[in-house]
Design a protein around this motif. Structure first.
Motif, PDB file in Angstrom:
ATOM      1  N   PHE A  96     -37.869 -14.122 -75.421  1.00 35.67           N
ATOM      2  CA  PHE A  96     -38.119 -15.146 -76.284  1.00 35.67           C
ATOM      3  C   PHE A  96     -38.655 -14.283 -77.335  1.00 35.67           C
ATOM      4  CE2 PHE A  96     -40.004 -16.734 -72.043  1.00 35.67           C
ATOM      5  CZ  PHE A  96     -39.404 -16.822 -71.630  1.00 35.67           C
ATOM      6  N   ALA A  97     -39.663 -15.348 -78.790  1.00 34.10           N
ATOM      7  CA  ALA A  97     -40.490 -14.317 -79.956  1.00 34.10           C
ATOM      8  C   ALA A  97     -41.867 -15.731 -79.845  1.00 34.10           C
ATOM      9  CB  ALA A  97     -39.678 -14.728 -80.698  1.00 34.10           C
ATOM     10  N   LEU A  98     -42.153 -15.351 -80.520  1.00 40.12           N
ATOM     11  CA  LEU A  98     -43.346 -15.933 -80.786  1.00 40.12           C
ATOM     12  C   LEU A  98     -43.370 -16.497 -82.146  1.00 40.12           C
ATOM     13  CD1 LEU A  98     -46.402 -16.105 -80.788  1.00 40.12           C
ATOM     14  CD2 LEU A  98     -46.309 -14.424 -82.755  1.00 40.12           C
ATOM     15  N   ARG A  99     -43.615 -18.528 -81.835  1.00 37.17           N
ATOM     16  CA  ARG A  99     -43.082 -18.963 -82.893  1.00 37.17           C
ATOM     17  C   ARG A  99     -44.585 -18.939 -84.033  1.00 37.17           C
ATOM     18  NH1 ARG A  99     -42.501 -25.346 -81.240  1.00 37.17           N
ATOM     19  NH2 ARG A  99     -41.489 -24.928 -79.900  1.00 37.17           N
ATOM     20  N   GLU A 100     -43.889 -18.800 -85.643  1.00 32.79           N
ATOM     21  CA  GLU A 100     -44.442 -18.959 -86.575  1.00 32.79           C
ATOM     22  C   GLU A 100     -44.830 -20.349 -86.973  1.00 32.79           C
ATOM     23  OE1 GLU A 100     -45.644 -16.442 -88.198  1.00 32.79           O
ATOM     24  OE2 GLU A 100     -45.259 -15.549 -86.973  1.00 32.79           O
ATOM     25  N   THR A 101     -46.667 -20.902 -86.820  1.00 34.85           N
ATOM     26  CA  THR A 101     -46.520 -21.707 -87.352  1.00 34.85           C
ATOM     27  C   THR A 101     -47.423 -21.420 -88.296  1.00 34.85           C
ATOM     28  OG1 THR A 101     -48.579 -21.907 -85.960  1.00 34.85           O
ATOM     29  CG2 THR A 101     -46.280 -22.731 -84.894  1.00 34.85           C
ATOM     30  N   SER A 102     -48.488 -22.810 -89.144  1.00 35.65           N
ATOM     31  CA  SER A 102     -49.453 -22.709 -90.692  1.00 35.65           C
ATOM     32  C   SER A 102     -50.237 -22.327 -89.878  1.00 35.65           C
ATOM     33  CB  SER A 102     -49.402 -24.024 -91.256  1.00 35.65           C
ATOM     34  OG  SER A 102     -49.794 -25.207 -90.016  1.00 35.65           O
ATOM     35  N   LEU A 103     -50.600 -22.589 -87.927  1.00 37.03           N
ATOM     36  CA  LEU A 103     -51.775 -21.999 -88.018  1.00 37.03           C
ATOM     37  C   LEU A 103     -51.775 -20.432 -86.969  1.00 37.03           C
ATOM     38  CD1 LEU A 103     -52.659 -24.756 -85.795  1.00 37.03           C
ATOM     39  CD2 LEU A 103     -53.598 -23.754 -88.103  1.00 37.03           C
ATOM     40  N   VAL A 104     -50.472 -20.334 -86.989  1.00 37.63           N
ATOM     41  CA  VAL A 104     -50.071 -18.457 -86.252  1.00 37.63           C
ATOM     42  C   VAL A 104     -49.418 -17.910 -87.135  1.00 37.63           C
ATOM     43  CG1 VAL A 104     -49.454 -16.838 -84.127  1.00 37.63           C
ATOM     44  CG2 VAL A 104     -50.469 -19.361 -83.891  1.00 37.63           C
ATOM     45  N   VAL A 105     -49.402 -17.082 -88.047  1.00 41.58           N
ATOM     46  CA  VAL A 105     -48.894 -15.929 -89.046  1.00 41.58           C
ATOM     47  C   VAL A 105     -48.771 -14.601 -88.821  1.00 41.58           C
ATOM     48  CG1 VAL A 105     -48.584 -15.675 -91.550  1.00 41.58           C
ATOM     49  CG2 VAL A 105     -49.171 -18.035 -90.802  1.00 41.58           C
ATOM     50  N   GLU A 106     -47.115 -14.446 -88.560  1.00 39.62           N
ATOM     51  CA  GLU A 106     -47.287 -12.699 -88.040  1.00 39.62           C
ATOM     52  C   GLU A 106     -48.296 -12.826 -87.086  1.00 39.62           C
ATOM     53  OE1 GLU A 106     -48.050 -10.306 -92.109  1.00 39.62           O
ATOM     54  OE2 GLU A 106     -45.750 -11.756 -92.420  1.00 39.62           O
ATOM     55  N   GLY A 107     -47.623 -13.342 -85.776  1.00 37.76           N
ATOM     56  CA  GLY A 107     -48.687 -13.024 -84.422  1.00 37.76           C
ATOM     57  C   GLY A 107     -50.462 -12.852 -84.701  1.00 37.76           C
ATOM     58  N   GLU A 108     -50.830 -13.771 -85.751  1.00 40.02           N
ATOM     59  CA  GLU A 108     -52.180 -13.171 -85.940  1.00 40.02           C
ATOM     60  C   GLU A 108     -52.803 -15.033 -86.556  1.00 40.02           C
ATOM     61  OE1 GLU A 108     -54.009 -11.454 -88.720  1.00 40.02           O
ATOM     62  OE2 GLU A 108     -52.986  -9.606 -88.599  1.00 40.02           O
ATOM     63  N   ILE A 122     -53.684 -23.325 -79.970  1.00 43.88           N
ATOM     64  CA  ILE A 122     -52.376 -23.490 -79.479  1.00 43.88           C
ATOM     65  C   ILE A 122     -51.632 -22.599 -80.160  1.00 43.88           C
ATOM     66  CG2 ILE A 122     -50.136 -24.230 -79.676  1.00 43.88           C
ATOM     67  CD1 ILE A 122     -52.030 -26.058 -77.782  1.00 43.88           C
ATOM     68  N   ILE A 123     -50.848 -21.409 -79.168  1.00 38.98           N
ATOM     69  CA  ILE A 123     -49.965 -20.542 -79.414  1.00 38.98           C
ATOM     70  C   ILE A 123     -48.478 -20.710 -78.528  1.00 38.98           C
ATOM     71  CG2 ILE A 123     -49.556 -17.680 -79.065  1.00 38.98           C
ATOM     72  CD1 ILE A 123     -52.136 -17.621 -79.253  1.00 38.98           C
ATOM     73  N   ALA A 124     -47.686 -21.027 -79.257  1.00 39.20           N
ATOM     74  CA  ALA A 124     -46.239 -21.061 -78.239  1.00 39.20           C
ATOM     75  C   ALA A 124     -44.897 -20.190 -78.332  1.00 39.20           C
ATOM     76  CB  ALA A 124     -45.973 -22.655 -79.093  1.00 39.20           C
ATOM     77  N   LEU A 125     -44.203 -20.161 -77.947  1.00 38.48           N
ATOM     78  CA  LEU A 125     -42.708 -19.213 -78.348  1.00 38.48           C
ATOM     79  C   LEU A 125     -41.755 -20.222 -78.269  1.00 38.48           C
ATOM     80  CD1 LEU A 125     -43.640 -17.388 -74.620  1.00 38.48           C
ATOM     81  CD2 LEU A 125     -44.296 -16.634 -77.488  1.00 38.48           C
ATOM     82  N   ASP A 126     -40.124 -19.649 -78.827  1.00 34.24           N
ATOM     83  CA  ASP A 126     -39.339 -20.533 -78.748  1.00 34.24           C
ATOM     84  C   ASP A 126     -38.218 -19.166 -77.980  1.00 34.24           C
ATOM     85  OD1 ASP A 126     -39.218 -22.123 -80.140  1.00 34.24           O
ATOM     86  OD2 ASP A 126     -39.690 -21.619 -82.328  1.00 34.24           O
ATOM     87  N   VAL A 127     -37.435 -19.835 -77.877  1.00 38.55           N
ATOM     88  CA  VAL A 127     -35.903 -18.261 -77.041  1.00 38.55           C
ATOM     89  C   VAL A 127     -35.924 -17.363 -78.090  1.00 38.55           C
ATOM     90  CG1 VAL A 127     -34.327 -18.278 -76.232  1.00 38.55           C
ATOM     91  CG2 VAL A 127     -35.402 -20.245 -75.787  1.00 38.55           C
ATOM     92  N   ALA A 128     -35.962 -16.210 -78.350  1.00 39.14           N
ATOM     93  CA  ALA A 128     -35.368 -14.975 -79.182  1.00 39.14           C
ATOM     94  C   ALA A 128     -33.721 -15.489 -80.424  1.00 39.14           C
ATOM     95  CB  ALA A 128     -34.580 -14.063 -78.678  1.00 39.14           C
ATOM     96  N   GLY A 129     -34.156 -15.362 -81.204  1.00 38.59           N
ATOM     97  CA  GLY A 129     -33.455 -15.862 -82.355  1.00 38.59           C
ATOM     98  C   GLY A 129     -33.422 -17.542 -82.870  1.00 38.59           C
ATOM     99  N   ALA A 130     -34.025 -18.349 -81.799  1.00 41.06           N
ATOM    100  CA  ALA A 130     -33.801 -19.314 -82.255  1.00 41.06           C
ATOM    101  C   ALA A 130     -34.613 -19.911 -83.579  1.00 41.06           C
ATOM    102  CB  ALA A 130     -34.925 -20.015 -80.759  1.00 41.06           C
ATOM    103  N   ALA A 131     -34.251 -21.376 -83.838  1.00 47.78           N
ATOM    104  CA  ALA A 131     -34.620 -21.675 -85.731  1.00 47.78           C
ATOM    105  C   ALA A 131     -36.071 -21.833 -85.958  1.00 47.78           C
ATOM    106  CB  ALA A 131     -33.464 -22.173 -86.406  1.00 47.78           C
ATOM    107  N   ASP A 132     -36.738 -21.390 -86.722  1.00 48.00           N
ATOM    108  CA  ASP A 132     -38.125 -21.950 -86.900  1.00 48.00           C
ATOM    109  C   ASP A 132     -38.739 -23.268 -88.079  1.00 48.00           C
ATOM    110  OD1 ASP A 132     -38.585 -19.505 -85.549  1.00 48.00           O
ATOM    111  OD2 ASP A 132     -39.240 -17.770 -87.042  1.00 48.00           O
ATOM    112  N   GLU A 133     -37.260 -23.622 -88.522  1.00 49.22           N
ATOM    113  CA  GLU A 133     -37.840 -25.280 -88.804  1.00 49.22           C
ATOM    114  C   GLU A 133     -38.051 -26.428 -87.768  1.00 49.22           C
ATOM    115  OE1 GLU A 133     -32.942 -25.118 -88.226  1.00 49.22           O
ATOM    116  OE2 GLU A 133     -34.841 -23.752 -88.657  1.00 49.22           O
ATOM    117  N   ASP A 134     -38.411 -25.723 -87.353  1.00 48.34           N
ATOM    118  CA  ASP A 134     -38.800 -27.419 -86.175  1.00 48.34           C
ATOM    119  C   ASP A 134     -40.289 -26.850 -85.960  1.00 48.34           C
ATOM    120  OD1 ASP A 134     -36.661 -28.742 -86.406  1.00 48.34           O
ATOM    121  OD2 ASP A 134     -35.210 -28.447 -84.749  1.00 48.34           O
ATOM    122  N   SER A 135     -40.788 -25.763 -85.953  1.00 52.96           N
ATOM    123  CA  SER A 135     -41.571 -25.113 -85.236  1.00 52.96           C
ATOM    124  C   SER A 135     -43.288 -26.404 -85.235  1.00 52.96           C
ATOM    125  CB  SER A 135     -42.781 -23.857 -86.166  1.00 52.96           C
ATOM    126  OG  SER A 135     -42.610 -24.159 -87.344  1.00 52.96           O
TER     127      SER A 135
END
Length: 520
Positions: A96-108, A122-135
């Motif tokens: 898994f990888a941390l999902r970057e959003t406007s609320l969670v940036v660089e793990g913070e 709200i802290i979300a995960l993505d499958v490792a290597g998945a694109a982030d554009e749909d966060s």
């Protein structure tokens, strides 16, 4: 009509003074905290264990938390303030990888916590290597984090769903959609309250706690019904049998025989509940949320019918005054609320699998799929209730009793049986409203009480005693509450909805769809 409205408002003021409010809730739950649940992106019903989170105030570390087997985490805070939450990305499983959003940036992530606030983050995960554009954007799930979510210190624990950074037109469209969603939930919950007042001229202050009951029962059966769930189901089956015996055989069996049969059904339910409780987790089962919602609606209907059959009907037959029945309903609301508190606890939960969803973009409007389902179900239910009242025999009888109880009784309508049906329908709709409200918000033991004031506003705004008025009033209250956040703080959203009710009482006391009545 004016005398009746004054009585309603006086009783409402009494309830506000008597029933403990959100401040008491904050004290009971022990101050401020941050909490959340990190889900497996491949299976939203499962959490991810072992992720470390650290909470900072400025540069000082003040708390640390680790997700449990179900993905839940919570960090107790020393007080209100602005906090920074850092996710230890090395503790996240490699798949898994941390999902970057406007609320969670660089793990913070940054969270502003007010006094008494148990703030969801709200802290979300993505499958490792998945694109982030749909966060997800803040207009979806993140809004509850930016709004204070389920803060018990304010009664405004409602997701507005608007991104403060968008244009005015986009925000207006988003808030209109959120207002319709909120108004539909209020309308579904308030129909029973209006019908009960129309048929009995009594305000049911326990109606908000019946909403909570429905949400809690759906949560229980959707997460596993062993032990307590089986026992509750057995008790309500016994109560349902007693109510049905009284409803269908009251005029056909001798009174003694009927009483014995009813008590036998209740005692059988208690014995079965005891046996199932002793067996505990060995009899475990689970249903999807839609199945749990059906069970909640049925149990809510039984709860409402049981209240009518064994509390309100005997009081009416003894000619107890309405003001005394108001006080009884306040006491009943406290009993139901604290029974729910004892059985389910004071924790805050969400329905599993509905916490984090990618929003569906409809032009300038972005809503998670669960909100679209809530709106669709609410519309279907409102149309169904309207058809029931307009075209069926029992619906016409309900409207007749609501219009003039004495005339309906003299026309041959069994008003006691109709009133029983109304309470059953009102209890079922209240339970369904609780499930829909819980899907959009946090499930906790005071959620129905917080919605009660807006249900009263919807009923009075639309016209006391009219189901159609409750529908229109609910939509109006939801829209005004949400759209007011365009110009005013979200903490005032309910105040503007109640101000609209007061304005309606000054201009048109009978409500939008109510009928003017002569007094004196």
């Amino acid at each position: 009509m004016r005398t009746r409205l004054v009585t309603v408002l006086l009783a409402l003021i009494t309830a506000i003074l008597v029933i403990p409010g959100p401040a008491a809730t904050a004290d009971e739950q022990g101050g401020e905290s941050l909490h959340g649940r990190i889900l497996n992106p491949q299976d939203r019903d499962q959490g991810v264990e072992g992720i470390l989170l650290t909470v900072f105030e400025g540069e000082d570390e003040i708390a640390a938390a680790e997700t449990g087997p179900d993905g839940n985490w919570e960090a107790e805070l020393p007080g209100p303030g602005e906090y920074r939450v850092v996710v230890d990305q090395e503790s996240i499983p490699s798949e898994f990888a941390l999902r970057e959003t406007s609320l969670v940036v660089e793990g913070e992530a940054t969270a502003e916590v007010e006094a008494g606030d148990q703030r969801p983050l709200i802290i979300a995960l993505d499958v490792a290597g998945a694109a982030d554009e749909d966060s997800p954007s803040p207009s979806g799930e993140g809004a509850e984090g930016s709004d204070g979510g389920d803060a018990p210190a304010d009664d405004d624990s409602v997701e507005t769903g608007a991104d403060s950074g968008g244009s005015f037109g986009d925000r207006f469209a988003q808030l209109t959609a959120s207002g319709l969603l909120y108004g539909l939930v209020i309308a579904v919950s308030a129909i029973g309250l209006s019908l009960i007042f129309g048929t009995t001229k009594m305000i049911n202050f326990a109606h908000g706690d019946m909403v909570t009951f429905g949400a809690m029962i759906a949560l229980l059966f959707s997460t596993g019904a062993a032990g307590m769930g089986n026992s509750l189901l057995a008790i309500f089956l016994g109560l349902a049998g007693a109510v049905l015996l009284g409803g269908f055989f009251e005029d056909r069996l001798p009174r003694t025989t009927l009483v014995v049969a009813q008590w036998s059904a209740i005692l059988l339910g208690i014995v079965l509940a005891t046996v199932l409780g002793v067996m505990g987790d060995s009899v475990g089962w689970q249903v999807p949320l839609w199945g749990a919602a059906v069970i909640a609606v049925l149990m809510g209907g039984v709860l409402g019918a049981g209240m009518e059959r064994y509390i309100w009907r005997p009081l009416r037959h003894r000619n107890v005054a309405l003001i005394q029945m108001f006080i009884v309903s306040i006491g009943l609301a406290l009993v139901v609320r604290h029974v729910v508190l004892v059985l389910f606890g004071a924790g805050r939960e969400r329905y599993a699998g509905y916490q984090i969803q990618d929003p569906v973009d409809l032009g300038p409007i972005a809503l998670p799929p669960r909100d679209l389902v809530v709106m669709g179900v609410a519309v279907v239910v409102l149309v169904g209730v309207a058809c029931l009242l307009q075209f069926t025999r029992i619906g016409k009888a309900m409207r007749a009793v609501s219009d003039n109880r004495d005339l309906a009784e003299s026309s041959g309508i069994d008003v006691d049986r109709v009133t029983l049906y109304v309470w059953g329908l009102g209890g079922g709709l209240a339970a369904l409203g609780g499930v829909l409200y819980g899907l959009n918000q946090i499930v906790e033991y005071e959620m129905g009480f917080r919605l009660l004031l807006l249900m009263f506003a919807a009923v009075i705004l639309g016209g006391l005693g009219t189901a159609y008025g409750a529908m229109v009033g609910g939509l109006a209250v939801g829209l005004v509450a949400m759209l007011s956040t365009l110009w005013f703080p979200t903490q005032m959203m309910q105040a503007w909805a109640l101000a609209l009710m007061i304005l309606m009482l000054l201009v048109r006391p009978q409500g939008l769809l109510g009928r003017r009545e002569r007094v004196g």
